[in-house]
Design a protein around this motif. Structure first.
Motif, PDB file in Angstrom:
ATOM      1  N   ASN A 346      42.714  39.979  30.036  1.00  0.00           N
ATOM      2  CA  ASN A 346      43.508  41.132  30.452  1.00  0.00           C
ATOM      3  C   ASN A 346      42.828  41.947  31.559  1.00  0.00           C
ATOM      4  O   ASN A 346      43.217  43.085  31.828  1.00  0.00           O
ATOM      5  CB  ASN A 346      43.803  42.036  29.257  1.00  0.00           C
ATOM      6  CG  ASN A 346      44.622  41.342  28.201  1.00  0.00           C
ATOM      7  OD1 ASN A 346      45.521  40.567  28.525  1.00  0.00           O
ATOM      8  ND2 ASN A 346      44.313  41.592  26.935  1.00  0.00           N
ATOM      9  N   GLY A 347      41.805  41.354  32.181  1.00  0.00           N
ATOM     10  CA  GLY A 347      41.119  42.043  33.255  1.00  0.00           C
ATOM     11  C   GLY A 347      40.158  43.112  32.790  1.00  0.00           C
ATOM     12  O   GLY A 347      39.749  43.964  33.573  1.00  0.00           O
ATOM     13  N   GLN A 348      39.768  43.091  31.511  1.00  0.00           N
ATOM     14  CA  GLN A 348      38.727  43.990  31.032  1.00  0.00           C
ATOM     15  C   GLN A 348      37.366  43.437  31.447  1.00  0.00           C
ATOM     16  O   GLN A 348      37.217  42.248  31.722  1.00  0.00           O
ATOM     17  CB  GLN A 348      38.802  44.128  29.514  1.00  0.00           C
ATOM     18  CG  GLN A 348      40.096  44.772  29.023  1.00  0.00           C
ATOM     19  CD  GLN A 348      40.320  44.519  27.546  1.00  0.00           C
ATOM     20  OE1 GLN A 348      40.529  43.380  27.123  1.00  0.00           O
ATOM     21  NE2 GLN A 348      40.266  45.573  26.752  1.00  0.00           N
ATOM     22  N   VAL A 349      36.353  44.309  31.467  1.00  0.00           N
ATOM     23  CA  VAL A 349      35.038  43.928  31.960  1.00  0.00           C
ATOM     24  C   VAL A 349      34.048  43.891  30.802  1.00  0.00           C
ATOM     25  O   VAL A 349      33.882  44.879  30.082  1.00  0.00           O
ATOM     26  CB  VAL A 349      34.546  44.911  33.036  1.00  0.00           C
ATOM     27  CG1 VAL A 349      33.257  44.393  33.673  1.00  0.00           C
ATOM     28  CG2 VAL A 349      35.616  45.116  34.105  1.00  0.00           C
ATOM     29  N   ALA A 372      40.852  47.806  33.121  1.00  0.00           N
ATOM     30  CA  ALA A 372      41.786  46.747  32.740  1.00  0.00           C
ATOM     31  C   ALA A 372      42.518  46.303  33.991  1.00  0.00           C
ATOM     32  O   ALA A 372      42.687  47.072  34.939  1.00  0.00           O
ATOM     33  CB  ALA A 372      42.767  47.226  31.677  1.00  0.00           C
ATOM     34  N   GLY A 373      42.942  45.051  33.987  1.00  0.00           N
ATOM     35  CA  GLY A 373      43.675  44.526  35.130  1.00  0.00           C
ATOM     36  C   GLY A 373      42.809  44.115  36.289  1.00  0.00           C
ATOM     37  O   GLY A 373      43.322  43.800  37.367  1.00  0.00           O
ATOM     38  N   ALA A 374      41.468  44.109  36.113  1.00  0.00           N
ATOM     39  CA  ALA A 374      40.577  43.704  37.197  1.00  0.00           C
ATOM     40  C   ALA A 374      40.778  42.232  37.534  1.00  0.00           C
ATOM     41  O   ALA A 374      41.110  41.419  36.664  1.00  0.00           O
ATOM     42  CB  ALA A 374      39.130  43.964  36.820  1.00  0.00           C
ATOM     43  N   THR A 375      40.557  41.881  38.796  1.00  0.00           N
ATOM     44  CA  THR A 375      40.755  40.511  39.246  1.00  0.00           C
ATOM     45  C   THR A 375      39.496  39.874  39.824  1.00  0.00           C
ATOM     46  O   THR A 375      39.479  38.669  40.073  1.00  0.00           O
ATOM     47  CB  THR A 375      41.866  40.451  40.305  1.00  0.00           C
ATOM     48  OG1 THR A 375      41.504  41.286  41.416  1.00  0.00           O
ATOM     49  CG2 THR A 375      43.190  40.929  39.726  1.00  0.00           C
ATOM     50  N   ALA A 376      38.451  40.651  40.063  1.00  0.00           N
ATOM     51  CA  ALA A 376      37.186  40.119  40.566  1.00  0.00           C
ATOM     52  C   ALA A 376      36.073  41.064  40.161  1.00  0.00           C
ATOM     53  O   ALA A 376      36.311  42.251  39.906  1.00  0.00           O
ATOM     54  CB  ALA A 376      37.219  39.956  42.090  1.00  0.00           C
ATOM     55  N   LEU A 388      28.003  47.777  39.356  1.00  0.00           N
ATOM     56  CA  LEU A 388      29.044  46.806  39.046  1.00  0.00           C
ATOM     57  C   LEU A 388      30.323  47.176  39.789  1.00  0.00           C
ATOM     58  O   LEU A 388      30.849  48.285  39.646  1.00  0.00           O
ATOM     59  CB  LEU A 388      29.291  46.801  37.528  1.00  0.00           C
ATOM     60  CG  LEU A 388      30.055  45.617  36.944  1.00  0.00           C
ATOM     61  CD1 LEU A 388      29.351  44.307  37.265  1.00  0.00           C
ATOM     62  CD2 LEU A 388      30.190  45.791  35.433  1.00  0.00           C
ATOM     63  N   GLY A 389      30.788  46.250  40.609  1.00  0.00           N
ATOM     64  CA  GLY A 389      32.026  46.446  41.347  1.00  0.00           C
ATOM     65  C   GLY A 389      33.116  45.541  40.816  1.00  0.00           C
ATOM     66  O   GLY A 389      32.842  44.409  40.400  1.00  0.00           O
ATOM     67  N   ILE A 390      34.341  46.036  40.794  1.00  0.00           N
ATOM     68  CA  ILE A 390      35.491  45.217  40.427  1.00  0.00           C
ATOM     69  C   ILE A 390      36.618  45.452  41.432  1.00  0.00           C
ATOM     70  O   ILE A 390      36.647  46.481  42.104  1.00  0.00           O
ATOM     71  CB  ILE A 390      36.021  45.527  39.010  1.00  0.00           C
ATOM     72  CG1 ILE A 390      36.439  47.001  38.889  1.00  0.00           C
ATOM     73  CG2 ILE A 390      35.012  45.136  37.941  1.00  0.00           C
ATOM     74  CD1 ILE A 390      37.161  47.341  37.590  1.00  0.00           C
ATOM     75  N   VAL A 391      37.506  44.481  41.529  1.00  0.00           N
ATOM     76  CA  VAL A 391      38.768  44.698  42.228  1.00  0.00           C
ATOM     77  C   VAL A 391      39.785  45.077  41.161  1.00  0.00           C
ATOM     78  O   VAL A 391      40.042  44.304  40.232  1.00  0.00           O
ATOM     79  CB  VAL A 391      39.234  43.442  42.985  1.00  0.00           C
ATOM     80  CG1 VAL A 391      40.606  43.676  43.613  1.00  0.00           C
ATOM     81  CG2 VAL A 391      38.227  43.074  44.060  1.00  0.00           C
ATOM     82  N   GLY A 392      40.325  46.288  41.256  1.00  0.00           N
ATOM     83  CA  GLY A 392      41.292  46.750  40.277  1.00  0.00           C
ATOM     84  C   GLY A 392      42.657  46.119  40.486  1.00  0.00           C
ATOM     85  O   GLY A 392      42.890  45.379  41.450  1.00  0.00           O
TER      86      GLY A 392
END
Length: 469
Positions: A346-349, A372-376, A388-392
């Motif tokens: 679910n895009g959780q980290v 939530a909903g992260a893709t990278a 820590l970086g994410i693409v939301g």
């Protein structure tokens, strides 16, 4: 550069754990990695279609329309061109060239992807593997004709014939139940000295590299093509003057290649031992002279292998670490500890730690902040702090920080320069500055810096050279 063969843990760090300096751990476990298996006539990924096609090719099965041979699960299919496609698509029956259109729909040839077919209604069918160039003028395919299954490369899409049958007789078809594989990370970065080495998977499936000297001449302004094709994801890690690059091939196999910046030479690609296949994501880090390589297997679980570049080499096995539904990975090391981060279904980290001094992995734990909903995802470190970086889900870069020697995680995700929408991420750090690189929604390559000395982020800027990933 010329070619030269070289020689060859999740802790989300809850504040209470970080404050004590302790790492909750569980024992390392080992399970052999397995490729995913679709159901008969069910949904199937492109990667699995190619893996199934490769299975028959490796068997050197003789061609005969009256014969049959089993797939990897024991189901038999007719040993001819359409039986071969039926097996690769995991159909419930051995279709023929006249009936295959009933399982598929027509597409533009320019839109061909791995696992699609070129079907000559009355004569022959071939299984598309991948484009050999960015312009989609040459391609590779699998075919079961009058000889055992073969893999043909570098064929012009405008050739007069494919397998001796007129080009014009073929229609491009796509199986109704095919699904795209999860998209692996298409950008990687590592540093030697003050120089960042950025690798990307280009639009032709090859790897390209560009170098940026942060202490001197800046970016090279060019993207050098590193001989390869059909790649799906890339990661890298450096040690001294050597950059170790790892990539997923078209079938989810794992390959490695070294760039020695002292000698100016690249090694050849070589498959990482252990027989991994069907992988969808990967990440690499180092402790001492040992590379720690993690992948997301076709079953959505994480697997690990280790390669000692100064001693015993690769372990030769992939150990399964309890997890499921993962879709992206990143890792960073500090001392003897590797911090691995993953995106759930679910895009959780989530995070998990491997302490190579004690030989133990922590449990998975969600990184605080409710992402939530992260893709990278991409991880780097300055001192004892993980950045820590994410693409939301909105395509923007978000960041959170975790101090492993002090206050733990900040508990918030901050949007960084939301005007730029991106996909894949990679990051590295030097001198208190985090250098993050991403593929934009326009497929261009961009960079942004987070200076933890001043507490400021730069704006996004495109890397010179005009690359398209």
């Amino acid at each position: 550069m010329s070619s030269k063969v070289s020689k060859l843990v999740r802790i989300a760090l809850a504040a209470s754990i970080a404050a004590s300096g302790a790492i909750a751990t569980t024992a390392l476990t080992a399970t052999t990695a397995q490729a995913a298996t679709s159901s008969v006539d069910g949904k199937i990924t492109r990667g699995e279609i190619i893996t199934r096609a490769q299975f028959w090719m490796n068997k050197s099965i003789p061609y005969t329309q009256g014969g049959s041979y089993a797939d990897s699960s024991g189901r038999s299919y007719r040993t001819d061109c359409s039986g071969y496609v039926s097996m690769a698509w995991h159909l419930g029956t051995s279709a023929n060239t006249q009936s295959l259109p009933g399982y598929s729909y027509e597409i533009s040839r320019a839109d061909l992807k791995p696992g699609d077919i070129l079907n000559s209604y009355y004569d022959h069918v071939i299984l598309f593997d991948h484009w050999d160039d960015a312009a989609h003028t040459k391609f590779s395919y699998y075919s079961f004709g009058s000889t055992p299954v073969k893999h043909v490369t570098g064929v012009s899409i405008n050739a007069a014939t494919f397998d001796s049958h007129p080009n014009g007789d073929y229609k491009a078809l796509r199986y109704k139940n095919v699904v795209d594989d999860p998209t692996g990370n298409r950008v990687a970065v590592s540093m030697t000295g003050g120089v960042a080495h950025v690798g990307i998977v280009g639009s032709d499936g090859a790897m390209y590299n560009s170098d940026g000297d942060y202490a001197g001449s800046g970016w090279s302004g060019r993207w050098d093509r590193i001989e390869s094709s059909g790649l799906r994801a890339v990661t890298s890690v450096s040690s001294g003057s050597v950059v170790h690059v790892f990539a997923l091939g078209a079938n989810g196999q794992v390959f490695g290649k070294d760039a020695d910046y002292a000698s100016g030479r690249w090694s050849d690609w070589a498959e990482v031992p252990g027989g991994a296949a069907g992988a969808t994501a990967l990440t690499a880090s180092m402790t001492g002279s040992t590379v720690h390589l993690e992948i997301v297997g076709a079953d959505g679980a994480m697997y690990n292998t280790d390669g000692d570049y100064a001693g015993s080499g690769w372990s030769g096995r992939w150990d399964r670490l309890g997890s499921s539904g993962l879709k992206a990975l990143s890792s960073v090391s500090s001392g003897s500890v590797v911090h691995v981060f993953a995106l759930g279904a679910n895009g959780q980290v989530f995070g998990k730690d491997a302490d190579y001094a004690s030989g133990r992995w922590s449990d998975w734990a969600e990184v605080p902040g409710g992402a939530a909903g992260a893709t990278a995802v991409a991880a780097s470190m300055t001192g004892s702090t993980v950045h820590l970086g994410i693409v939301g889900s909105d395509g923007s870069l978000y960041n959170t920080d975790g101090d492993y020697a002090g206050v733990g995680w900040s508990g918030t995700w901050s949007q960084i320069r939301g005007e730029r929408k991106v996909t894949s991420l990679a990051s590295t750090s030097a001198g208190g500055v985090v250098h993050t690189f991403a593929i934009g929604t326009d497929n261009r390559v961009y960079g942004i810096d987070g200076d933890y000395n001043t507490g400021r982020w730069s704006t996004w800027s495109e890397l010179p050279g005009g690359a398209s990933a």
